[in-house]
Design a protein around this motif. Structure first.
Motif, PDB file in Angstrom:
ATOM      1  N   UNK A   6       8.163   3.861   3.730  1.00 34.72           N
ATOM      2  CA  UNK A   6       7.116   3.029   3.168  1.00 34.72           C
ATOM      3  C   UNK A   6       6.207   3.742   2.189  1.00 34.72           C
ATOM      4  N   UNK A   7       6.708   4.807   1.577  1.00 35.59           N
ATOM      5  CA  UNK A   7       5.907   5.572   0.626  1.00 35.59           C
ATOM      6  C   UNK A   7       5.198   6.757   1.234  1.00 35.59           C
ATOM      7  N   UNK A   8       5.190   6.845   2.570  1.00 29.81           N
ATOM      8  CA  UNK A   8       4.414   7.910   3.221  1.00 29.81           C
ATOM      9  C   UNK A   8       5.010   9.294   2.980  1.00 29.81           C
ATOM     10  N   UNK A   9       6.311   9.384   2.711  1.00 34.06           N
ATOM     11  CA  UNK A   9       6.911  10.686   2.406  1.00 34.06           C
ATOM     12  C   UNK A   9       6.309  11.243   1.118  1.00 34.06           C
ATOM     13  N   UNK A  10       6.167  10.390   0.126  1.00 33.41           N
ATOM     14  CA  UNK A  10       5.573  10.819  -1.133  1.00 33.41           C
ATOM     15  C   UNK A  10       4.105  11.179  -0.983  1.00 33.41           C
ATOM     16  N   UNK A  39       1.343   0.862  -1.125  1.00 35.29           N
ATOM     17  CA  UNK A  39       1.628   2.057  -0.331  1.00 35.29           C
ATOM     18  C   UNK A  39       0.413   2.454   0.516  1.00 35.29           C
ATOM     19  N   UNK A  40      -0.784   2.203   0.003  1.00 32.93           N
ATOM     20  CA  UNK A  40      -1.999   2.603   0.701  1.00 32.93           C
ATOM     21  C   UNK A  40      -2.696   1.445   1.403  1.00 32.93           C
ATOM     22  N   UNK A  41      -2.585   0.235   0.864  1.00 39.71           N
ATOM     23  CA  UNK A  41      -3.390  -0.858   1.406  1.00 39.71           C
ATOM     24  C   UNK A  41      -2.602  -1.928   2.148  1.00 39.71           C
ATOM     25  N   UNK A  42      -1.271  -1.872   2.125  1.00 42.65           N
ATOM     26  CA  UNK A  42      -0.477  -2.886   2.802  1.00 42.65           C
ATOM     27  C   UNK A  42       0.461  -2.278   3.848  1.00 42.65           C
ATOM     28  N   UNK A  43       1.351  -1.421   3.380  1.00 44.09           N
ATOM     29  CA  UNK A  43       2.405  -0.877   4.243  1.00 44.09           C
ATOM     30  C   UNK A  43       1.861  -0.172   5.485  1.00 44.09           C
ATOM     31  N   UNK A  44       0.734   0.564   5.410  1.00 40.31           N
ATOM     32  CA  UNK A  44       0.253   1.272   6.607  1.00 40.31           C
ATOM     33  C   UNK A  44      -0.025   0.382   7.814  1.00 40.31           C
ATOM     34  N   UNK A  45      -0.198  -0.920   7.613  1.00 40.27           N
ATOM     35  CA  UNK A  45      -0.456  -1.811   8.742  1.00 40.27           C
ATOM     36  C   UNK A  45       0.780  -2.000   9.619  1.00 40.27           C
ATOM     37  N   UNK A  46       1.955  -1.924   9.028  1.00 45.03           N
ATOM     38  CA  UNK A  46       3.169  -2.175   9.805  1.00 45.03           C
ATOM     39  C   UNK A  46       4.112  -0.973   9.837  1.00 45.03           C
ATOM     40  N   UNK A  47       3.765   0.056   9.062  1.00 47.83           N
ATOM     41  CA  UNK A  47       4.602   1.257   9.014  1.00 47.83           C
ATOM     42  C   UNK A  47       3.652   2.440   9.102  1.00 47.83           C
ATOM     43  N   UNK A  48       3.213   2.771  10.314  1.00 56.18           N
ATOM     44  CA  UNK A  48       2.110   3.705  10.523  1.00 56.18           C
ATOM     45  C   UNK A  48       2.391   5.090   9.940  1.00 56.18           C
ATOM     46  N   UNK A  49       1.597   5.525   8.948  1.00 56.36           N
ATOM     47  CA  UNK A  49       1.791   6.854   8.356  1.00 56.36           C
ATOM     48  C   UNK A  49       1.012   7.915   9.130  1.00 56.36           C
ATOM     49  N   UNK A  50       1.315   9.184   8.906  1.00 58.69           N
ATOM     50  CA  UNK A  50       0.613  10.264   9.611  1.00 58.69           C
ATOM     51  C   UNK A  50      -0.694  10.656   8.935  1.00 58.69           C
ATOM     52  N   UNK A  51      -1.345   9.735   8.250  1.00 60.17           N
ATOM     53  CA  UNK A  51      -2.601  10.004   7.570  1.00 60.17           C
ATOM     54  C   UNK A  51      -3.390   8.692   7.504  1.00 60.17           C
ATOM     55  N   UNK A  52      -4.661   8.802   7.222  1.00 59.79           N
ATOM     56  CA  UNK A  52      -5.522   7.628   7.051  1.00 59.79           C
ATOM     57  C   UNK A  52      -5.499   7.241   5.580  1.00 59.79           C
ATOM     58  N   UNK A  53      -4.889   6.097   5.231  1.00 57.52           N
ATOM     59  CA  UNK A  53      -4.723   5.761   3.808  1.00 57.52           C
ATOM     60  C   UNK A  53      -6.019   5.515   3.062  1.00 57.52           C
ATOM     61  N   UNK A  54      -7.094   5.218   3.781  1.00 55.35           N
ATOM     62  CA  UNK A  54      -8.367   4.958   3.121  1.00 55.35           C
ATOM     63  C   UNK A  54      -9.281   6.181   3.054  1.00 55.35           C
TER      64      UNK A  54
END
Length: 324
Positions: free
Chosen positions: A72-76, A97-112
């Motif tokens: 979901x873009x989190x690798x980049x 990548x920062x405002x939509x996907x993190x809700x359903x594809x939890x990344x290892x960082x806080x997108x905001x």
């Protein structure tokens, strides 16, 4: 006399140290890496490469585009965060990548909070496309077709947690059907799946779909926005067809950096990017692709835009009850 000489020596040494420090932290003093968290050929990649060419011209250094797709873009994003925060590794990303996907594809960082927005450069909107031989020419025809076999349809997305997925789920509710979500690793494979009738439809950016529509390889059924898209004037808006809930299906692209990047260097990067955004050579290329060029106002405003998008999308996610 000795005191004066000693004072002069200390001042000279201090000035030299300050100058050396400034030189050591000069930006940019070597090639810049521009990470794109999506595959080559997608709508994020094409704009990033236009920006990279312009940035290289402005700063007098090579700018190398590096595609890091997946998750979901989190690798980049993670690759940018793992790099030294000296401004020589920056991220060109779409808002999803920062405002939509993190809700359903939890990344290892806080997108905001774990990234620093710098500048928005382009805005885009969505169009719903099907294969050319699909037996529907508008939203009413699509609804009729899907209701014949409510469990047979499906819809593509470039990743879980995007507006493409959300739009498909909204159509499920609106039509009273049960289309299956089929996520892909980016836009190009999703478009190929629609053209080959592997999936029924795809709510995609006009940037990547419009050329295939004009080439007869895709059929458009509706476009987001309050007015028709100039590049596809024959396509009615969703609102014209009685679907105002899709009017605001838009996104934007821009650059973000590590929050640890020195503020002075962020200011330099922003100033350079604003100059790029004012160049007709850049805006013309972006417009020809189907984007709406954006003149950056400030990093703070870009951060506010991302936060507003993140908040509103979260409300939609909760309404649709989508799970990670």
């Amino acid at each position: 006399m000795k005191t004066s000489s000693a004072l002069f020596l200390r001042l000279a040494v201090g000035a030299l140290a300050l100058a050396s420090s400034c030189l050591a932290h000069a930006w940019p003093d070597r090639p810049v890496k521009l990470i794109v968290p999506a595959p080559a050929g997608g709508n994020m990649d094409v704009t990033a490469r236009i920006y990279a060419t312009s940035l290289s011209r402005e700063i007098g250094q090579p700018v190398v585009v590096e595609n890091k797709a997946g998750a979901g873009g989190s690798i980049g994003v993670q690759a940018m965060l793992n790099a030294p925060a000296d401004g020589h590794t920056i991220l060109f990303t779409s808002s999803n990548v920062l405002s939509e996907i993190p809700y359903v594809f939890k990344p290892p960082y806080d997108p905001m909070n774990d990234v620093r927005p710098v500048a928005a450069l382009a805005r885009y909107r969505f169009v719903l496309v099907v294969a050319p031989d699909y037996p529907a020419n508008d939203m009413a025809g699509l609804a009729a077709q899907l209701k014949v076999s409510p469990d047979q349809g499906n819809f593509a997305s470039p990743s879980p947690g995007t507006l493409s997925q959300l739009g498909g789920e909204m159509l499920n509710r609106r039509f009273g059907v049960n289309m299956q979500h089929v996520p892909f690793s980016g836009t190009p494979p999703a478009l190929l799946a629609v053209m080959s009738r592997q999936v029924t439809m795809y709510l995609d950016s006009v940037v990547t779909s419009a050329p295939f529509v004009r080439g007869g390889k895709l059929k458009p059924l509706g476009v987001a926005g309050t007015s028709r898209f100039p590049g596809l004037p024959q396509v009615p808006t969703f609102a014209e067809q009685g679907y105002p809930e899709f009017t605001d299906f838009t996104g934007f692209q821009g650059i973000v950096v590590s929050p640890k990047m020195p503020a002075a260097d962020v200011d330099k990067l922003y100033a350079v990017t604003r100059r790029i955004a004012s160049r007709p050579q850049f805006t013309d290329q972006v417009s020809q692709l189907g984007f709406e060029p954006v003149m950056p106002t400030s990093p703070q405003e870009f951060a506010q835009q991302l936060q507003a998008h993140y908040t509103s999308f979260g409300a939609l996610i909760r309404t649709m009850n989508l799970k990670p």
